[in-house]
Design an enzyme around this catalytic site. Sequence first.
Site, PDB file in Angstrom:
ATOM      1  N   LYS A 155     -22.374  21.764   4.664  1.00  0.00           N
ATOM      2  CA  LYS A 155     -22.753  21.406   6.045  1.00  0.00           C
ATOM      3  C   LYS A 155     -21.431  21.011   6.725  1.00  0.00           C
ATOM      4  O   LYS A 155     -20.445  20.493   6.276  1.00  0.00           O
ATOM      5  CB  LYS A 155     -23.500  20.019   5.987  1.00  0.00           C
ATOM      6  CG  LYS A 155     -24.878  20.190   5.399  1.00  0.00           C
ATOM      7  CD  LYS A 155     -26.000  20.896   6.218  1.00  0.00           C
ATOM      8  CE  LYS A 155     -27.439  20.977   6.141  1.00  0.00           C
ATOM      9  NZ  LYS A 155     -28.273  21.526   6.892  1.00  0.00           N
ATOM     10  N   GLU A 206     -25.111  29.730   9.042  1.00  0.00           N
ATOM     11  CA  GLU A 206     -26.387  29.317   9.480  1.00  0.00           C
ATOM     12  C   GLU A 206     -26.123  28.549  11.030  1.00  0.00           C
ATOM     13  O   GLU A 206     -25.208  27.586  11.239  1.00  0.00           O
ATOM     14  CB  GLU A 206     -26.905  28.314   8.650  1.00  0.00           C
ATOM     15  CG  GLU A 206     -28.036  29.075   7.765  1.00  0.00           C
ATOM     16  CD  GLU A 206     -28.844  27.579   6.887  1.00  0.00           C
ATOM     17  OE1 GLU A 206     -29.961  27.622   7.475  1.00  0.00           O
ATOM     18  OE2 GLU A 206     -28.245  27.233   6.001  1.00  0.00           O
ATOM     19  N   LYS A 251     -38.817  27.536   7.165  1.00  0.00           N
ATOM     20  CA  LYS A 251     -39.133  26.156   6.356  1.00  0.00           C
ATOM     21  C   LYS A 251     -40.674  25.876   6.754  1.00  0.00           C
ATOM     22  O   LYS A 251     -40.907  25.977   7.853  1.00  0.00           O
ATOM     23  CB  LYS A 251     -38.263  25.033   7.066  1.00  0.00           C
ATOM     24  CG  LYS A 251     -36.667  25.171   6.553  1.00  0.00           C
ATOM     25  CD  LYS A 251     -35.903  24.274   7.170  1.00  0.00           C
ATOM     26  CE  LYS A 251     -34.262  24.251   6.932  1.00  0.00           C
ATOM     27  NZ  LYS A 251     -33.332  23.285   7.675  1.00  0.00           N
TER      28      LYS A 251
END
Length: 332
Positions: A155, A206, A251
Amino acid sequence: MSSTARRLYVRRDTFPIAGTFRISRGAKTEAEVVVAEVVESCKRGRGECVPYARYGESLDETVKTLESLAGAVADGLDRERLRTLLPPGAARNALDCALWDLEAKQAGKPAWRLAGLPDAPKKLTTCYTLSVDEPAAMAASAKARAADHPLLKMKLTGEGDLDRVRAVREAAPTTRLIVDANEAWTLEMLRRFAPVLADLGVELIEQPLPAGEDEALRGIDCPVALGADESCHGLDSLDRLKGIYRVVNIKLDKTGGLTEALLLKQAAQESGFDIMVGCMVATSLAMAPAVLLAQGARYVDLDGPLLLAEDRTPALHYDGGTLFPPAPELWG
């Protein structure tokens, strides 16, 4: 209502996270989820979702939305009808997955057969997510995990990210790396960061820019593949991503359940996208349906339970970064 009529039960559950989970938008120490449970006679189907404030969702509103469908469930609501009643999102995901689970148990067949998959689900390699932190802390986490997790997902948050990736790469020189900016970068950052990330062996970036700014990426010469996460929800989001992203992150909480996720995966593959199957921080019950979806995906990010201090029982079985298909006692 007879004792054998179909009933819907909705509840909130909270599970502690091991430490603190941080992304560019904030941090949390608990996973708060909503569970939908559909019971008919002696059979029970369950589904779990994570309402996400980024998408305008809350725990209270999700519970209220699900409870409003109790009458429809009692009248025999099925998954296709559900897709017309609720938009893609967390509430629909919980109920859709509960209906899959119930259908499998009533039919005495595994959910993968009901979904028309050609083979039983196989074990998967999932990435392990490193929360945003100072470079040294992320490097220490990477070093501790690298032996058991061949794919790490970092992240990121903006300035200082190159130092973070360099530190992790030094700590885990042979581990595959992907990074996730969670909409935190500017186009200038992407242009500046991407060549260095390519040199460091990063395979995927991403969601570098905020969702809605995707067109700024069209035609950009990026040496690292770009993936859409916050920009990719249901089927209606796919067309505008063509020619911009190479990978779409599917997702269940975004698609509104396994039913639409399977359709989105097929459409994305037919459009030439590579597939990533991701998750929110949640328990094994939320991951289990996604194991079906993740079969054949290029990237699998179903590590939610690995980030928890405590999971449900029964739970999915993980062996380091290897994820095994769910037992029917858990789901499907």
